[in-house]
Design an enzyme around this catalytic site. Sequence first.
Site, PDB file in Angstrom:
ATOM      1  N   GLU A  35       0.837  -1.206   0.000  1.00  0.00           N
ATOM      2  CA  GLU A  35       0.000   0.000   0.000  1.00  0.00           C
ATOM      3  C   GLU A  35       0.872   1.256   0.000  1.00  0.00           C
ATOM      4  O   GLU A  35       0.533   2.252  -0.630  1.00  0.00           O
ATOM      5  CB  GLU A  35      -0.936   0.007   1.212  1.00  0.00           C
ATOM      6  CG  GLU A  35      -1.980  -1.077   1.164  1.00  0.00           C
ATOM      7  CD  GLU A  35      -2.773  -1.161   2.440  1.00  0.00           C
ATOM      8  OE1 GLU A  35      -3.992  -0.920   2.382  1.00  0.00           O
ATOM      9  OE2 GLU A  35      -2.171  -1.451   3.504  1.00  0.00           O
TER      10      GLU A  35
ATOM     11  N   TYR B  90     -14.996  26.583   1.415  1.00  0.00           N
ATOM     12  CA  TYR B  90     -14.880  25.181   1.018  1.00  0.00           C
ATOM     13  C   TYR B  90     -13.676  24.914   0.132  1.00  0.00           C
ATOM     14  O   TYR B  90     -13.230  23.769   0.036  1.00  0.00           O
ATOM     15  CB  TYR B  90     -16.169  24.648   0.397  1.00  0.00           C
ATOM     16  CG  TYR B  90     -16.759  25.470  -0.726  1.00  0.00           C
ATOM     17  CD1 TYR B  90     -16.257  25.389  -2.012  1.00  0.00           C
ATOM     18  CD2 TYR B  90     -17.842  26.304  -0.492  1.00  0.00           C
ATOM     19  CE1 TYR B  90     -16.800  26.124  -3.040  1.00  0.00           C
ATOM     20  CE2 TYR B  90     -18.399  27.043  -1.521  1.00  0.00           C
ATOM     21  CZ  TYR B  90     -17.878  26.955  -2.794  1.00  0.00           C
ATOM     22  OH  TYR B  90     -18.426  27.685  -3.810  1.00  0.00           O
TER      23      TYR B  90
ATOM     24  N   GLU C  87      -7.599   6.266  10.296  1.00  0.00           N
ATOM     25  CA  GLU C  87      -8.008   6.988  11.497  1.00  0.00           C
ATOM     26  C   GLU C  87      -7.027   8.121  11.795  1.00  0.00           C
ATOM     27  O   GLU C  87      -7.425   9.219  12.191  1.00  0.00           O
ATOM     28  CB  GLU C  87      -8.067   6.039  12.703  1.00  0.00           C
ATOM     29  CG  GLU C  87      -9.143   4.983  12.631  1.00  0.00           C
ATOM     30  CD  GLU C  87      -8.703   3.692  11.940  1.00  0.00           C
ATOM     31  OE1 GLU C  87      -7.828   3.728  11.034  1.00  0.00           O
ATOM     32  OE2 GLU C  87      -9.262   2.635  12.301  1.00  0.00           O
TER      33      GLU C  87
ATOM     34  N   LYS D  67     -11.731   4.265   1.964  1.00  0.00           N
ATOM     35  CA  LYS D  67     -10.642   3.600   1.242  1.00  0.00           C
ATOM     36  C   LYS D  67     -11.277   2.594   0.288  1.00  0.00           C
ATOM     37  O   LYS D  67     -11.911   1.627   0.721  1.00  0.00           O
ATOM     38  CB  LYS D  67      -9.718   2.906   2.244  1.00  0.00           C
ATOM     39  CG  LYS D  67      -8.533   2.215   1.635  1.00  0.00           C
ATOM     40  CD  LYS D  67      -7.666   1.659   2.754  1.00  0.00           C
ATOM     41  CE  LYS D  67      -6.356   1.148   2.228  1.00  0.00           C
ATOM     42  NZ  LYS D  67      -5.472   0.763   3.329  1.00  0.00           N
TER      43      LYS D  67
END
Length: 117
Positions: A22, A54, A73, A99
Amino acid sequence: MKNTVNVDGIEVYAYHGCMEEEARLGGKFIVDISIDTDFRKSGESDKLIDTIDYVIVRKIAVEEMAIRSKLIEHVGYRIVNRLKATFPAAETVRVTVRKLAAPIEGLVKEVSICIEE
């Protein structure tokens, strides 16, 4: 009064995950952000400085997603903390990090975390 700014579907390619592949290959992530605030000032002034911009929200998410973390997290909390520091008028910040195609056994479209502070 509760008003909300939503910035949904921020797509990024990043390198988060516990597996070495990854970190090397990366993957697609989607970030959704909601910020509760009070629009009264901006509703009266019509000035960007009086609300949650934004464009800056998206920029913060993209910048934090570019910093590798093993856990989504961890990156989620970095985004929350930076948004709270940038926008003192934010009453509640919610960040969801999704993900796509996580490397786990079986067919799973996505995994996600949601942090609300």
